[in-house]
Design an enzyme around this catalytic site. Structure first.
Site, mmCIF file in Angstrom:
data_model
loop_
_atom_site.group_PDB
_atom_site.id
_atom_site.type_symbol
_atom_site.label_atom_id
_atom_site.label_comp_id
_atom_site.label_asym_id
_atom_site.label_seq_id
_atom_site.Cartn_x
_atom_site.Cartn_y
_atom_site.Cartn_z
ATOM 1 N N THR A 87 -27.598 -30.446 -2.895
ATOM 2 C CA THR A 87 -26.659 -29.161 -3.028
ATOM 3 C C THR A 87 -26.354 -29.230 -1.823
ATOM 4 O OG1 THR A 87 -28.156 -28.200 -4.651
ATOM 5 C CG2 THR A 87 -26.563 -26.734 -3.483
ATOM 6 N N LYS A 162 -22.186 -25.608 -9.170
ATOM 7 C CA LYS A 162 -23.353 -25.418 -8.800
ATOM 8 C C LYS A 162 -23.607 -23.979 -7.790
ATOM 9 C CE LYS A 162 -27.921 -26.031 -7.219
ATOM 10 N NZ LYS A 162 -28.952 -26.109 -7.835
ATOM 11 N N LYS A 237 -30.036 -20.450 0.772
ATOM 12 C CA LYS A 237 -28.898 -21.388 0.960
ATOM 13 C C LYS A 237 -27.880 -21.661 0.135
ATOM 14 C CE LYS A 237 -28.695 -26.576 0.531
ATOM 15 N NZ LYS A 237 -29.127 -27.668 0.097
HETATM 16 P P1 NAD Z 1 -37.106 -31.492 0.603
HETATM 17 O O1 NAD Z 1 -36.815 -31.069 1.827
HETATM 18 O O2 NAD Z 1 -38.273 -31.759 -0.245
HETATM 19 O O3 NAD Z 1 -36.448 -33.063 0.709
HETATM 20 C C1 NAD Z 1 -35.432 -33.715 1.454
HETATM 21 C C2 NAD Z 1 -35.750 -34.965 1.908
HETATM 22 O O4 NAD Z 1 -34.735 -35.628 2.554
HETATM 23 C C3 NAD Z 1 -36.706 -34.771 3.116
HETATM 24 O O5 NAD Z 1 -37.888 -35.729 2.574
HETATM 25 C C4 NAD Z 1 -36.105 -35.224 4.154
HETATM 26 O O6 NAD Z 1 -37.092 -35.946 5.068
HETATM 27 C C5 NAD Z 1 -34.828 -36.075 3.753
HETATM 28 N N1 NAD Z 1 -33.990 -36.495 4.692
HETATM 29 C C6 NAD Z 1 -33.240 -35.504 5.442
HETATM 30 N N2 NAD Z 1 -32.379 -35.937 6.204
HETATM 31 C C7 NAD Z 1 -32.281 -37.423 5.785
HETATM 32 C C8 NAD Z 1 -31.739 -38.578 6.485
HETATM 33 N N3 NAD Z 1 -30.956 -38.182 7.214
HETATM 34 N N4 NAD Z 1 -31.956 -39.425 5.918
HETATM 35 C C9 NAD Z 1 -32.943 -39.776 4.897
HETATM 36 N N5 NAD Z 1 -33.772 -38.709 4.449
HETATM 37 C C10 NAD Z 1 -33.585 -37.676 4.810
HETATM 38 O O7 NAD Z 1 -35.774 -31.067 -0.490
HETATM 39 P P2 NAD Z 1 -35.595 -30.964 -1.969
HETATM 40 O O8 NAD Z 1 -36.370 -29.816 -2.314
HETATM 41 O O9 NAD Z 1 -36.062 -32.476 -2.450
HETATM 42 O O10 NAD Z 1 -34.090 -30.776 -2.386
HETATM 43 C C11 NAD Z 1 -33.219 -31.495 -1.988
HETATM 44 C C12 NAD Z 1 -31.882 -31.132 -2.501
HETATM 45 O O11 NAD Z 1 -31.992 -30.892 -3.876
HETATM 46 C C13 NAD Z 1 -31.547 -29.853 -1.533
HETATM 47 O O12 NAD Z 1 -29.821 -30.137 -1.446
HETATM 48 C C14 NAD Z 1 -31.780 -28.590 -2.355
HETATM 49 O O13 NAD Z 1 -30.825 -27.747 -1.992
HETATM 50 C C15 NAD Z 1 -31.557 -29.290 -3.763
HETATM 51 N N6 NAD Z 1 -32.169 -28.701 -4.909
HETATM 52 C C16 NAD Z 1 -33.609 -28.390 -4.734
HETATM 53 C C17 NAD Z 1 -34.251 -27.851 -5.922
HETATM 54 C C18 NAD Z 1 -35.555 -27.198 -5.672
HETATM 55 O O14 NAD Z 1 -36.197 -26.593 -6.459
HETATM 56 N N7 NAD Z 1 -36.307 -28.098 -4.614
HETATM 57 C C19 NAD Z 1 -33.415 -27.294 -7.088
HETATM 58 C C20 NAD Z 1 -32.114 -27.816 -7.037
HETATM 59 C C21 NAD Z 1 -31.594 -28.537 -5.825
#
Ligand code: NAD
Length: 286
Positions: A87, A162, A237
């Site tokens: 997102t 979204k 966010k």
């Molecule tokens: P998270 O923080 O658990 O995972 C993100 C991962 O990306 C981390 O492991 C981090 O180390 C990695 N990362 C960051 N920068 C990086 C880079 N430059 N290169 C490689 N890896 C990198 O977050 P999440 O909960 O998995 O969410 C991921 C996305 O999905 C977000 O944008 C969030 O808004 C969206 N989202 C999350 C949920 C939820 O319930 N968790 C629901 C819908 C959407």
């Protein structure tokens, strides 16, 4: 398909596992060292993407997306398709797709709804922006990771839907919590309130499916001490992204902006790390 998967966090890792379970060959990469019995993890971004037909990103925000795209685009084979499931703000989504297009590559923005449970169970909903041929080619992957994928329009359209959806969710959760707090103050039984509203004109997802009150309605994070679920951090966010989008498009969204302000206040006063429905208690104590 040969897939490179970048960003193996709460969402990315289970999505990658589901692709492997259906026979796809996935190489994963994350900035933080991860290990997984199923997902083959590379320490090199270049190794993760070279020779792959599809690159999926699941990253925290627009700046990490642009940083990753800047590093990988020159390494990709010409027919590779990029799918960004993170997102991010609409401008970054369009910029990322533009960077890919400049290199002759097709890119889709494909944020998800459904949370960690949806990622684990393969029941996410994908909101997609970009080219229809690219969308059709990777639809089998959406069908593994999710239960529904809708092509919403050009690049950025997935992120736009979204943001609009989650603005509705933030506002409606606050409305439901305000109503429950007022119901308490009026001396009503919370379960009677649920019985009526969930089948009346006040019904909505925030009360029917995700009731913020413990021991009322279906089992929700409220019944599990407000452990997320969908965290207040992520709601803040997404409401921030909605606020920015409203400002950029000169849209009148007073309730969206107020929802952002309330979640910001809740976040700084104990809401961080809690489920977003815990704003019930913040409203009650205010
Ligand atoms: P998270 O923080 O658990 O995972 C993100 C991962 O990306 C981390 O492991 C981090 O180390 C990695 N990362 C960051 N920068 C990086 C880079 N430059 N290169 C490689 N890896 C990198 O977050 P999440 O909960 O998995 O969410 C991921 C996305 O999905 C977000 O944008 C969030 O808004 C969206 N989202 C999350 C949920 C939820 O319930 N968790 C629901 C819908 C959407």
């Amino acid at each position: 398909m040969k897939i490179g998967f970048i960003g193996l966090g709460n969402m990315g890792m289970p999505m990658a596992r589901n692709l492997i379970a259906e026979g796809h060959e996935v190489t994963g990469f994350d900035l933080i060292q991860k290990s997984d019995p199923l997902v083959q993890i590379s320490k090199l971004l270049s190794e993760t993407v070279s020779g792959k037909e599809v690159i999926i990103t699941m990253l925290p925000d627009g700046s990490s997306l642009l940083e990753v795209y800047s590093s990988i685009l020159s390494e990709l084979q010409p027919e590779a398709i990029l799918i960004d499931c993170s997102t991010v703000d609409v401008i970054s989504a369009k910029k990322a797709a533009g960077m890919a297009n400049e290199k002759g590559l097709k890119a889709l923005d494909a944020p998800v709804s459904g949370g960690i449970g949806g990622a684990e169970n393969g029941t996410l909903t994908f909101m997609v922006g970009g080219d229809i041929a690219a969308f059709e080619r990777v639809t089998p992957l959406f069908n593994i990771m999710g239960q529904k994928a809708v092509l919403c329009g050009e690049s950025g359209a997935g992120q736009s839907v979204k943001i609009c959806n989650n603005m509705i969710l933030g506002v409606s959760m606050i409305a439901v919590c305000e109503a429950f707090v007022m119901a308490d103050n009026l001396g009503l039984d919370r379960s009677k309130m649920f019985d009526v509203v969930s089948t009346a004109s006040g019904s909505c997802w925030a009360i029917n499916t995700y009731c913020p009150v413990p021991s009322v309605g279906p089992n929700t994070p409220a019944d599990n001490n407000y452990i997320p679920g969908f965290s207040a951090d992520l709601m803040l966010k997404d409401l921030g992204l909605a606020k920015t989008a409203a400002e950029e498009t000169n849209s009148f969204t007073p309730l969206g902006k107020e929802a952002y302000a309330l979640y910001e206040n809740f976040f700084s006063k104990g809401g961080q790390g809690k489920d977003f429905s815990a704003i019930l208690n913040f409203i009650k104590d205010s």
